[in-house]
Design a protein around this motif. Structure first.
Motif, PDB file in Angstrom:
ATOM      1  N   THR A 258      -5.404   4.918   2.520  1.00  0.00           N
ATOM      2  CA  THR A 258      -4.198   5.271   1.888  1.00  0.00           C
ATOM      3  C   THR A 258      -4.531   6.843   2.332  1.00  0.00           C
ATOM      4  O   THR A 258      -5.475   7.710   1.691  1.00  0.00           O
ATOM      5  CB  THR A 258      -3.957   5.387   0.643  1.00  0.00           C
ATOM      6  OG1 THR A 258      -3.021   3.998   0.763  1.00  0.00           O
ATOM      7  CG2 THR A 258      -2.674   6.501   0.246  1.00  0.00           C
TER       8      THR A 258
ATOM      9  N   ASN B 202     -11.417   7.207   6.600  1.00  0.00           N
ATOM     10  CA  ASN B 202     -10.770   5.825   6.478  1.00  0.00           C
ATOM     11  C   ASN B 202     -10.172   4.959   7.701  1.00  0.00           C
ATOM     12  O   ASN B 202     -10.365   4.810   8.444  1.00  0.00           O
ATOM     13  CB  ASN B 202      -9.217   7.615   7.688  1.00  0.00           C
ATOM     14  CG  ASN B 202      -7.596   6.392   7.165  1.00  0.00           C
ATOM     15  OD1 ASN B 202      -6.534   6.883   7.896  1.00  0.00           O
ATOM     16  ND2 ASN B 202      -7.087   5.507   6.663  1.00  0.00           N
TER      17      ASN B 202
ATOM     18  N   PRO C  15       0.014  -1.214   0.049  1.00  0.00           N
ATOM     19  CA  PRO C  15       0.172  -0.215   0.058  1.00  0.00           C
ATOM     20  C   PRO C  15       0.676   0.863   0.059  1.00  0.00           C
ATOM     21  O   PRO C  15       0.286   1.968  -0.310  1.00  0.00           O
ATOM     22  CB  PRO C  15      -0.680  -0.583   1.255  1.00  0.00           C
ATOM     23  CG  PRO C  15      -0.920  -1.485   1.357  1.00  0.00           C
ATOM     24  CD  PRO C  15       0.917  -2.056   1.014  1.00  0.00           C
ATOM     25  N   ARG C  16       2.246   1.265   0.538  1.00  0.00           N
ATOM     26  CA  ARG C  16       2.950   2.691   0.698  1.00  0.00           C
ATOM     27  C   ARG C  16       3.284   2.146  -0.514  1.00  0.00           C
ATOM     28  O   ARG C  16       3.577   4.181  -1.292  1.00  0.00           O
ATOM     29  CB  ARG C  16       3.944   2.353   1.224  1.00  0.00           C
ATOM     30  CG  ARG C  16       4.541   1.784   2.480  1.00  0.00           C
ATOM     31  CD  ARG C  16       5.364   1.484   3.299  1.00  0.00           C
ATOM     32  NE  ARG C  16       5.650  -0.066   2.600  1.00  0.00           N
ATOM     33  CZ  ARG C  16       7.098  -0.819   3.596  1.00  0.00           C
ATOM     34  NH1 ARG C  16       7.593  -0.321   4.070  1.00  0.00           N
ATOM     35  NH2 ARG C  16       6.625  -1.476   2.881  1.00  0.00           N
TER      36      ARG C  16
ATOM     37  N   TYR D  78       1.027   3.843  -3.325  1.00  0.00           N
ATOM     38  CA  TYR D  78      -0.389   5.397  -3.198  1.00  0.00           C
ATOM     39  C   TYR D  78       0.532   6.238  -2.768  1.00  0.00           C
ATOM     40  O   TYR D  78       0.222   6.841  -2.952  1.00  0.00           O
ATOM     41  CB  TYR D  78      -0.979   4.056  -3.065  1.00  0.00           C
ATOM     42  CG  TYR D  78      -1.363   3.707  -3.757  1.00  0.00           C
ATOM     43  CD1 TYR D  78      -2.361   3.364  -5.267  1.00  0.00           C
ATOM     44  CD2 TYR D  78      -1.555   1.827  -3.044  1.00  0.00           C
ATOM     45  CE1 TYR D  78      -3.095   1.940  -5.698  1.00  0.00           C
ATOM     46  CE2 TYR D  78      -1.778   0.640  -3.536  1.00  0.00           C
ATOM     47  CZ  TYR D  78      -2.998   0.700  -4.914  1.00  0.00           C
ATOM     48  OH  TYR D  78      -2.733  -0.359  -6.239  1.00  0.00           O
ATOM     49  N   ASP D  79       1.134   6.280  -1.402  1.00  0.00           N
ATOM     50  CA  ASP D  79       1.707   7.358  -0.875  1.00  0.00           C
ATOM     51  C   ASP D  79       3.074   7.911  -1.847  1.00  0.00           C
ATOM     52  O   ASP D  79       2.675   9.668  -2.315  1.00  0.00           O
ATOM     53  CB  ASP D  79       2.082   6.894   0.413  1.00  0.00           C
ATOM     54  CG  ASP D  79       1.352   7.004   1.602  1.00  0.00           C
ATOM     55  OD1 ASP D  79       0.315   8.065   1.301  1.00  0.00           O
ATOM     56  OD2 ASP D  79       1.280   6.247   2.311  1.00  0.00           O
TER      57      ASP D  79
END
Length: 256
Positions: free
Chosen positions: A81, A97, A13-14, A16-17
Motif C-alpha cells: 500500500t 513497495n 487492501p483498498r 488501508y488507502d
C-alpha cells in the motif's frame, strides 16, 4: 467495510488507502496495531553487528519504528500500500513497495524479519513464511504475530472485535486465519524452530483506555500481556538455523 459511499469486500487492501490518515492516531482505527507493535519490538534482540538490517514485512505505516530506536537496525519496511509506505517513510523507515511473497531483496540480507499482523491477511501465508526465511541470514531471528484459526478467534476478532469503536469493519477475513501448529511446522521446514505464546491486551488497561477515549483525555495505551492460550492472538519467535532460543525474551507475568 463501507466508506465514502462504497462497500469493499472483507480484507480488501483498498481499506488501508481509505484509512491512510489513521496510522499515527494512537486512539484511531489502528490503535491496537500500536499496542501490538510495541509487544513485537520487545521480542527483537539488540543488533550484534554494525549495519544490521531488520526487514518489516507488511510494515503498514511503520508503527514498529519508534520501538526499535536504540536497537541498532536499519529498518526496511515492505508493503503493497503506497499510502501506508509514505507514512512509514516519514518515520525513518526505508520503504519497499512489494508483495510479501516476492520481496526484491537479496537472500540472507536480514538479521531480523518481523511479520506483524500480516499472515492472516494474505491468501497464502505459507509463501510469506518461505519468503521470510529466505530473507534471513543464518542465525537470523524471525518474530511474528497473527490470529489463530479457531472458533474462539473468529468470535473475538471478527464478531465482537469489529464492533469495538476503533476497529474497522471487514478488516479481517476469518478464512485466512493461521493455525498455530501448521505455522510451527512450516517454519521448521526452513530451519526455524518457532516458539509461541498467546498475547492479549491487559483488561484493566483497555477499560481505562476506553474510558479516557470517551472523555477525550490522554493517557498511556494498554499493554499486551502473555496469556496461557494461543487460541486467539499469538506471537512467535525463533532463529533460522534452529539454534537455542534467546534467553532474554521478556517473561512477563500474565495479568488481568
Amino acid at each position: 467495510m463501507r466508506d465514502a459511499g462504497r462497500t469493499l469486500p472483507r480484507n480488501d487492501p483498498r481499506q488501508y488507502d481509505d484509512l491512510a490518515g489513521e496510522w499515527w492516531r494512537p486512539d484511531g482505527a489502528f490503535a491496537m496495531l500500536h499496542w501490538l507493535a510495541q509487544a513485537r519490538a520487545a521480542l527483537v534482540p539488540v543488533a550484534t553487528r554494525p549495519s544490521a538490517v531488520l526487514v518489516d514485512l507488511g510494515c503498514g505505516g511503520g508503527l514498529l519504528a519508534p520501538h526499535l530506536v536504540g536497537k541498532g537496525y536499519r529498518h526496511v519496511g515492505v508493503d503493497l500500500t503506497g499510502s501506508a509506505l509514505r507514512e512509514a517513510a516519514g518515520h525513518g523507515v526505508t520503504v519497499v513497495n512489494a508483495d510479501a511473497t516476492a520481496v526484491p531483496l537479496a537472500s540472507g540480507c536480514a538479521d531480523v524479519v518481523a511479520v506483524g499482523e500480516l499472515l492472516e491477511h494474505v491468501p497464502d501465508w505459507r509463501r510469506v513464511v518461505a519468503e521470510s526465511c529466505r530473507l534471513l541470514r543464518p542465525g537470523g531471528f524471525l518474530v511474528l504475530d497473527t490470529l489463530n484459526d479457531t472458533a474462539l478467534s473468529r468470535l473475538l476478532a471478527v464478531h465482537i472485535g469489529e464492533r469495538l469503536p476503533t476497529v474497522p469493519r471487514g478488516i479481517h477475513d476469518p478464512r485466512l486465519f493461521v493455525d498455530a501448529r501448521a505455522l510451527v511446522a512450516e517454519c521448521a521446514r526452513y530451519g526455524v524452530a518457532l516458539r509461541l505464546r498467546g498475547v492479549r491486551p491487559q483488561l484493566t488497561g483497555v477499560l481505562g483506555w476506553l474510558t479516557r477515549r470517551v472523555r477525550g483525555v490522554a493517557g498511556p495505551p494498554p499493554r499486551m500481556v502473555p496469556t496461557w492460550s494461543t487460541a486467539v492472538l499469538y506471537q512467535g519467535w525463533g532463529r533460522r538455523d534452529g539454534e537455542r532460543m534467546l534467553t532474554d525474551v521478556p517473561e512477563e507475568e500474565t495479568v488481568a
